[in-house]
Design a protein around this motif. Sequence first.
Motif, PDB file in Angstrom:
ATOM      1  N   UNK A  78       0.785  -1.243   0.000  1.00  0.00           N
ATOM      2  CA  UNK A  78       0.000   0.000   0.000  1.00  0.00           C
ATOM      3  C   UNK A  78       0.821   1.299   0.000  1.00  0.00           C
ATOM      4  N   UNK A 105      -6.668   0.704 -12.661  1.00  0.00           N
ATOM      5  CA  UNK A 105      -5.803   0.595 -11.476  1.00  0.00           C
ATOM      6  C   UNK A 105      -4.847  -0.587 -11.639  1.00  0.00           C
ATOM      7  N   UNK A 163     -14.841   6.827  -0.408  1.00  0.00           N
ATOM      8  CA  UNK A 163     -14.414   5.479  -0.042  1.00  0.00           C
ATOM      9  C   UNK A 163     -15.245   4.948   1.119  1.00  0.00           C
ATOM     10  N   UNK A 164     -15.433   5.776   2.134  1.00  0.00           N
ATOM     11  CA  UNK A 164     -16.126   5.314   3.343  1.00  0.00           C
ATOM     12  C   UNK A 164     -17.598   5.691   3.365  1.00  0.00           C
ATOM     13  N   UNK A 165     -18.006   6.615   2.505  1.00  0.00           N
ATOM     14  CA  UNK A 165     -19.378   7.107   2.545  1.00  0.00           C
ATOM     15  C   UNK A 165     -19.518   8.325   3.455  1.00  0.00           C
ATOM     16  N   UNK A 208      -9.957   9.279  -4.414  1.00  0.00           N
ATOM     17  CA  UNK A 208      -8.879   8.326  -4.127  1.00  0.00           C
ATOM     18  C   UNK A 208      -7.811   8.435  -5.223  1.00  0.00           C
ATOM     19  N   UNK A 217     -18.038  -3.189   2.246  1.00  0.00           N
ATOM     20  CA  UNK A 217     -18.954  -2.781   1.168  1.00  0.00           C
ATOM     21  C   UNK A 217     -19.293  -3.937   0.229  1.00  0.00           C
ATOM     22  N   UNK A 256      -9.414  -5.227  -0.756  1.00  0.00           N
ATOM     23  CA  UNK A 256      -8.941  -3.970  -1.342  1.00  0.00           C
ATOM     24  C   UNK A 256      -8.840  -4.086  -2.868  1.00  0.00           C
ATOM     25  N   UNK A 314      -6.266  -6.028  -4.451  1.00  0.00           N
ATOM     26  CA  UNK A 314      -4.873  -6.042  -4.877  1.00  0.00           C
ATOM     27  C   UNK A 314      -4.227  -7.383  -4.528  1.00  0.00           C
TER      28      UNK A 314
END
Lengths: 293, 132
Positions: free
Chosen positions: A25, A123, A275-277, A283, B34, B94, B96
Amino acid sequence: MKKIFNICYLSILSIFTIFVLLNTFVLSEVYQVANNSSKNKTLIEPSDSEKTITETTYKDENVDIELKTYREKDTTIYVASIKGDSELLKTALANNSYGKNVTAKTSTIAEDNNAILAINGDYYGAQEKGYVLKNGVIYRNIAVSGKEDLVIYEDGTMEIINESDISLENLLEKGAYNILSFGPGLIINGKISVDANDEVGKAMASNPRTAIGVLKDGTIIFVVSDGRSNDSEGLSLLELAEFMKNIGCVTAYNLDGGGSSTMYFNGKVINNPTTSGRGTSERSVSDIVYIGY
Amino acid sequence: MILSILDIKRTIIKYIFFTIFILVFGQIYEHFSFGVISNYMIYAFLIPLILGLLINTIIYFTKIVPSKMGSCLYNNGIITLTVGSILKGVLDIYGTTNMYLKIYLYAGVVLIIAGIILYIINIKKNYIFKII
């Protein structure tokens, strides 16, 4: 002896786990700087004199873009229709570089490339395998068995292929110019190619979505839906496919969604990325698909 | 040095808590993901449940206990596989991947096999030979 071994081993395991998380990440590494100038096919120049820009449209002598907003399934959906020269359909990498954890916001990449209209891409940086072909340049040539890709050819036509079935070299010979490798394909040959079962394990719930498609007359469609918020629930993959079928797409392909879903048009972000609402926040992503000179 | 039946009992209690913790952690993580599902996250608790709780319960009833070192290697193998599964779940959700995830599988399996080998040696040494 046992205690010492336990302490040493668990320490190594903890440190290794932190390393894996950072490697996944945080730690960024550039493998290749994009050299678009040598491969970039666009020779069209924008004409300032005939440019018409409104809140929902962009028009010049080469391209005509119209933005429409729909409200379906308790979700706001943004649809951009693009008619014009296919040479203006391009992709761009964050920081103009191919690598791991090399990311930037969709709007930032769009501004860096003078994009008129842009959506987040596939992505590629989140995956270690799968074809990566951007603006005619091969960055990664590792096929993933069963992976569906959207191939955008030099003439602007689109085709959904399976990486198991064709090599990247063969695709280049056929005129492939960009490959988007996320998926799944939503509409193939005019038929919806996902169902509720396909979504299990990917994202069966309603979420923000990004997709690209094409109508029968060659009009390119960018779709972004809001989601995860009180205003917009979001779409499942099947609902997204049904929506794109209803607006006439004969080919449609799902791109990176969730917090990544962003549409940029005429200098600003159109949707409400989250992302979280809890609040709106873009992002950072690896790449975008855009219309621009 | 072999473990006592009391040690096995303690190990069983530890595995009950560890399994519940992993089960609850997985469920909570999935709740906030989610709708993105990862079986590695949801079913990670099966690793300590089957390899830890179940196996140690069998050992408790058969009273054929392992050596301390064998038990240590075996338990660390289970922890490694469980952490690896949870981490794979996090990365799946995620969207990935990471090539280093394989190392959890390799290290976990090697430790578990080493623990089993020591257990078999211990059985031969402390049980079969004694009977003979």
